[in-house]
Scaffold this active site. Structure first.
Site, PDB file in Angstrom:
ATOM      1  N   THR A  14       0.806  -1.220   0.000  1.00  0.00           N
ATOM      2  CA  THR A  14       0.000   0.000   0.000  1.00  0.00           C
ATOM      3  C   THR A  14       0.837   1.267   0.000  1.00  0.00           C
ATOM      4  O   THR A  14       2.029   1.265   0.279  1.00  0.00           O
ATOM      5  CB  THR A  14      -0.931   0.017   1.233  1.00  0.00           C
ATOM      6  OG1 THR A  14      -0.137   0.091   2.417  1.00  0.00           O
ATOM      7  CG2 THR A  14      -1.810  -1.209   1.270  1.00  0.00           C
ATOM      8  N   ASP A  15       0.136   2.368  -0.282  1.00  0.00           N
ATOM      9  CA  ASP A  15       0.753   3.685  -0.177  1.00  0.00           C
ATOM     10  C   ASP A  15       0.502   4.220   1.233  1.00  0.00           C
ATOM     11  O   ASP A  15      -0.022   3.511   2.095  1.00  0.00           O
ATOM     12  CB  ASP A  15       0.214   4.629  -1.261  1.00  0.00           C
ATOM     13  CG  ASP A  15      -1.295   4.841  -1.186  1.00  0.00           C
ATOM     14  OD1 ASP A  15      -1.900   4.564  -0.128  1.00  0.00           O
ATOM     15  OD2 ASP A  15      -1.866   5.294  -2.187  1.00  0.00           O
ATOM     16  N   ALA A  16       0.839   5.466   1.472  1.00  0.00           N
ATOM     17  CA  ALA A  16       0.705   6.053   2.808  1.00  0.00           C
ATOM     18  C   ALA A  16      -0.747   6.089   3.288  1.00  0.00           C
ATOM     19  O   ALA A  16      -0.996   6.128   4.487  1.00  0.00           O
ATOM     20  CB  ALA A  16       1.297   7.465   2.820  1.00  0.00           C
TER      21      ALA A  16
END
Length: 137
Positions: A14-16
């Site tokens: 995932t991203d942030a």
């Protein structure tokens, strides 16, 4: 018929914001195709060594419909849409609890990795791919 494999979405995917980074979906698709090939009785390392062939993505089209998120359990289905002498087109979908997140068409070429040229797939591999002909469910 289609081949299905299930993956959990981990933090590293995932991203942030906790949403799967777009390029990571391609990794899921690759893993699903590899597992489908393995389920048909073919391991890529052995094919490379014994048949001197490898599979390389030639082109792909991806529709990102909805995001997958951290801790989701997703199912990736792979079906063969077209089968040629030296290439195969997969229709792949990623689904979460019955909801389609991604729909992709991936054209894969059978190549001689030393020469970097397309070569015909061994007959036994083509015949097994025929068992995956259809639409993902």
């Amino acid at each position: 018929m289609s081949w299905k494999v299930t993956f959990r979405i981990y933090y590293e995917d995932t991203d942030a914001g906790g949403v799967v980074y777009y390029a990571n979906y391609l990794r899921f698709l690759e893993r699903a195709r590899t597992e489908a090939l393995r389920a048909l009785g073919f391991e890529q390392a052995r094919m490379l060594q014994e048949n001197r062939i490898a599979f390389a993505v030639r082109s792909l089209s991806v529709d990102y419909l909805k995001p997958a998120r951290l801790d989701d359990l997703v199912e990736v289905s792979s079906a063969v849409r077209e089968l040629g002498r030296a290439q195969v087109v997969f229709q792949q979908q990623i689904v979460r609890a019955g909801e389609m997140l991604l729909d992709a068409q991936v054209r894969v070429a059978s190549i001689d990795p030393v020469r970097g040229k397309a070569v015909a797939m061994p007959k036994e591999i083509r015949e097994k791919f025929k068992t995956l002909m259809g639409t993902p469910a």
